[in-house]
Design a protein around this motif. Structure first.
Motif, short mmCIF file in Angstrom:
data_model
loop_
_atom_site.label_atom_id
_atom_site.label_comp_id
_atom_site.label_asym_id
_atom_site.label_seq_id
_atom_site.Cartn_x
_atom_site.Cartn_y
_atom_site.Cartn_z
N TYR A 1 10.45 13.08 124.26
CA TYR A 1 11.46 13.73 123.43
C TYR A 1 12.36 14.57 124.32
CZ TYR A 1 8.17 17.65 123.63
OH TYR A 1 7.33 18.63 124.05
N SER B 1 14.72 5.43 118.81
CA SER B 1 14.09 6.72 118.52
C SER B 1 13.14 6.61 117.36
CB SER B 1 15.16 7.75 118.20
OG SER B 1 15.82 7.40 117.00
N TYR B 2 12.18 7.52 117.31
CA TYR B 2 11.30 7.61 116.16
C TYR B 2 10.78 9.03 116.08
CZ TYR B 2 7.71 7.13 119.82
OH TYR B 2 6.97 7.29 120.96
N TRP B 3 10.43 9.45 114.86
CA TRP B 3 9.96 10.81 114.68
C TRP B 3 8.44 10.81 114.75
CZ3 TRP B 3 12.65 15.30 114.38
CH2 TRP B 3 14.03 15.18 114.23
N ARG C 1 4.87 13.72 114.70
CA ARG C 1 4.40 15.09 114.51
C ARG C 1 3.40 15.46 115.58
NH1 ARG C 1 5.72 17.45 109.72
NH2 ARG C 1 6.17 16.08 107.98
N ARG D 1 4.73 20.22 114.36
CA ARG D 1 6.15 20.27 114.73
C ARG D 1 6.69 18.84 114.78
NH1 ARG D 1 6.95 23.60 119.45
NH2 ARG D 1 7.69 25.12 117.95
N GLN D 2 7.89 18.64 114.24
CA GLN D 2 8.50 17.32 114.27
C GLN D 2 9.25 17.16 115.56
OE1 GLN D 2 11.10 17.31 110.99
NE2 GLN D 2 9.49 17.31 109.45
N ARG D 3 9.01 16.05 116.24
CA ARG D 3 9.75 15.77 117.47
C ARG D 3 10.34 14.39 117.39
NH1 ARG D 3 5.28 17.65 121.28
NH2 ARG D 3 5.67 19.87 121.58
N LYS D 4 11.55 14.26 117.92
CA LYS D 4 12.19 12.94 117.92
C LYS D 4 11.99 12.32 119.29
CE LYS D 4 16.53 10.81 116.64
NZ LYS D 4 17.92 11.12 116.37
N TYR E 1 12.07 9.17 122.10
CA TYR E 1 12.89 8.03 122.49
C TYR E 1 12.05 7.11 123.38
CZ TYR E 1 16.93 10.67 120.90
OH TYR E 1 17.82 11.36 120.13
N ARG F 1 17.62 18.68 112.73
CA ARG F 1 16.19 18.57 113.01
C ARG F 1 15.92 18.45 114.50
NH1 ARG F 1 12.51 15.53 108.64
NH2 ARG F 1 14.02 15.37 106.97
N GLU F 2 16.70 17.58 115.15
CA GLU F 2 16.42 17.32 116.57
C GLU F 2 16.72 18.55 117.42
OE1 GLU F 2 18.46 13.95 118.19
OE2 GLU F 2 17.01 13.74 119.80
N SER G 1 14.39 21.52 116.58
CA SER G 1 13.06 21.39 117.17
C SER G 1 13.09 21.76 118.65
CB SER G 1 12.60 19.93 116.98
OG SER G 1 11.49 19.65 117.77
N GLU H 1 13.46 25.59 119.04
CA GLU H 1 12.20 26.29 118.74
C GLU H 1 11.25 26.22 119.90
OE1 GLU H 1 11.77 26.04 113.88
OE2 GLU H 1 10.63 24.67 115.15
N GLU H 2 11.17 25.04 120.49
CA GLU H 2 10.26 24.86 121.62
C GLU H 2 10.70 25.71 122.81
OE1 GLU H 2 9.06 20.95 121.52
OE2 GLU H 2 7.86 21.01 123.35
N ARG I 1 18.82 4.80 111.50
CA ARG I 1 17.66 4.37 112.27
C ARG I 1 16.67 3.73 111.31
NH1 ARG I 1 20.23 6.53 115.91
NH2 ARG I 1 20.89 8.66 115.83
N ALA J 1 13.31 3.80 111.89
CA ALA J 1 12.09 4.62 111.85
C ALA J 1 12.25 5.71 110.82
CB ALA J 1 11.84 5.22 113.22
N ALA J 2 11.28 5.79 109.90
CA ALA J 2 11.44 6.71 108.78
C ALA J 2 11.32 8.15 109.21
CB ALA J 2 10.36 6.39 107.73
N LEU J 3 12.05 9.01 108.55
CA LEU J 3 11.94 10.43 108.79
C LEU J 3 10.74 10.97 108.02
CD1 LEU J 3 15.63 11.63 108.44
CD2 LEU J 3 14.25 11.71 110.49
N PRO J 4 9.96 11.86 108.62
CA PRO J 4 8.85 12.46 107.87
C PRO J 4 9.41 13.38 106.79
CG PRO J 4 9.08 13.53 110.00
CD PRO J 4 10.06 12.42 109.98
#
Lengths: 112, 420
Positions: A26, A64-66, A68, A73-76, A78, B27-28, B31, B34-35, B414, B416-419
């Motif tokens: 990510y 990309s994909y999400w 946890r 924490r959600q991270r995207k 690649y 979101r991206e 995140s 925050e990190e 995209r 890939a599904a979003l949570p």
């Protein structure tokens, strides 16, 4: 030593794709890796990473994909695609040609 | 989330014109920030200072936003758009030419009607381009049920063929849209997947065989086959489905053979008497007489049946010539090719299915109409999309709008599904 932005711009794609070729990452992780792997030479404005990643995705070189983490924490993430690997290989040989050419010119009768 | 970070993200998003991608960007980047803050605070920095440091590292939000804006531009498929508009113009011109040739003072109403329905279609298309096509997906099963149940009910309760028949000609389109959604994320490993799949194929086929509505049945089967193939079934399942299809084809062939005028059409295609082969014969004759540059608008060709509908291509070639005919064919090929090549960069599986299904519909109708105009396929009442007279043109324009809606978002969505 501050690296000229222009020099950096040209190589960011090859840096990113090389990292992703090894494993999916990510954004924040990539920046840390680049800084470490380059011995601290490459520290670029983090915001510029994401437009590049999105452009790479639009071109089909990465996807990309999400996900946890354990702390929710959600991270995207690649990961590189096969099209991306092809592009990386092309960029690599381009770089090698470029680098040796510059070295040759600098080495022969260059300043210092 | 921290207020300062929110403000930063707001500024970034303000620069990005494409609204639908704001959520993902927040979101991206959120995140990430925050990190970064966490990293600073864990090394002893105070929270406020950490936030400042993280935001500074990220860079000027306006600049970041502007760069993101550049990568998230909705795209318009100009080729498709222009080709479609050219088709519409051709259609209007053809109706105009027919009426001028008839010398009736436009009493037949072809031209006015064509103009009206074209405008309706263009309006529908424009609306659909800007709608998020993904909203259709959740209605897929309902749409399938209504498309199957409605005509079946009408056919059962109103035995005269005419009423339900007009509705029937729209059913392949509705099934196509419905199946595109049903087959997205279809898991062939689930229990009962195969019986369900066979039911999805068999039920409409039974309807089409019962009415009968053979061309709609073939069209439906073609769309089903494409979507089925895209859903990556196992070989045994594919064989089973093919079995169902062949059974349907067998029954259809039997019924066609037993229907005298249809049998004549098939036979005359090979032997060419002046009986039921009349339309094909007239079409070929007219095409032969066209010449390189056409015979001009004054000839309305009363001897050519269906010149405003099925044989409008022949009519156009007679008026404008063989060169023009070739140009129209090239335009059609270009249209179909653009549909297919643009669909390759559609990331969203529902969108890709929609485009595949709609492309099949168009390829089928364009293909059959052109081939039947030159006598390679039997006459079957298939009109030329966009160009022929009738309300179907409006629906076809709406479909183009839907396709353009998918293409506008193709780089952005995209899979890939979003949570949640």
């Amino acid at each position: 030593m501050r690296i000229d932005k222009e020099l950096l711009k040209g190589s960011t794609v090859i840096l990113i794709l090389t990292l992703l070729d090894r494993r999916a990452m990510y954004g924040y992780e990539m920046l840390t890796e680049i800084e470490q792997a380059s011995g601290g030479v490459f520290q670029f404005k983090e915001g510029t990473l994401y437009p590049i990643l999105h452009t790479l995705e639009a071109s089909g070189f990465v996807e990309s994909y999400w996900d946890r983490t354990e702390s929710a924490r959600q991270r995207k993430y690649y990961r590189i695609t096969s099209k991306g690997r092809g592009h990386l290989a092309a960029k690599r040989s381009e770089w090698v040609t470029f680098r040796s050419a510059v070295d040759k010119v600098i080495g022969e009768g260059g300043v210092s | 989330m921290n207020e300062q970070i929110q403000t930063y993200l707001d500024t970034v998003c303000q620069q990005v014109k494409y609204q639908e991608v704001h959520d993902e960007i927040r979101r991206e980047l959120g995140s990430h920030l925050e990190e970064a803050v966490e990293k600073y605070t864990s090394s002893g920095m105070a929270e406020a200072a950490a936030v400042n440091a993280a935001l500074t590292d990220m860079g000027d939000p306006v600049l970041v936003g502007q760069q993101l804006n550049k990568t998230h531009q909705p795209q318009t498929e100009w080729g498709l758009l222009i080709a479609t508009l050219l088709f519409v113009l051709l259609g209007c011109w053809a109706m105009y030419a027919i009426e001028v040739g008839m010398g009736s003072g436009f009493r037949a109403g072809f031209f006015i009607s064509k103009m009206v329905w074209s405008l309706v279609g263009l309006a529908l298309a424009t609306v659909l381009i800007f709608v998020d096509y993904r909203r259709l997906r959740r209605y897929s099963s309902l749409l399938y049920a209504v498309t199957l149940g409605g005509p079946a009910f009408l056919a059962a309760t109103a035995p005269t063929a005419n009423g339900s028949l007009r509705v029937i000609s729209y059913t392949p389109i509705l099934f196509a849209v419905a199946l595109a959604g049903i087959f997205t994320d279809w898991d062939w490993n689930r229990p009962h997947a195969l019986p369900k799949g066979m039911g999805l194929l068999a039920a409409p086929l039974l309807l089409y065989l019962a009415l009968p509505a053979f061309m709609e049945g073939v069209e439906f089967a073609a769309v089903f086959a494409i979507l089925f193939w895209r859903s990556r079934p196992h070989r045994q399942q594919a064989a089973a489905m093919a079995g169902v299809g062949l059974m349907g084809a067998g029954i259809a062939a039997f019924r066609v053979w037993n229907t005298s005028y249809m049998r004549y059409r098939l036979i005359s295609l090979l032997t060419d008497p002046a009986g039921e082969g009349y339309m094909t014969h007239q079409s070929l004759l007219t095409l032969q007489q066209a010449g390189w540059w056409g015979q001009g608008m004054a000839k309305s060709l009363p001897g050519l049946p269906g010149r405003q509908s099925e044989l409008v291509f022949t009519f156009l070639v007679y008026n404008l010539g063989w060169i023009a005919g070739a140009a129209i064919c090239l335009l059609i090929l270009f249209f179909l090719k653009r549909l297919v090549s643009a669909s390759h960069s559609v990331r969203d599986s529902y969108g890709a299915n929609l485009v595949a299904a709609i492309s099949t519909l168009f390829a089928f109708r364009f293909g059959w109409n052109l081939l039947m105009s030159v006598g390679l396929l039997p006459m079957a009442g298939v009109d030329l999309p966009f160009i022929s007279y009738g309300k179907q043109g409006a629906v076809q324009l709406a479909l183009v709008g839907l396709v353009l809606s998918v293409f506008r978002r193709k780089e952005i969505i995209r899979t890939a599904a979003l949570p949640q």
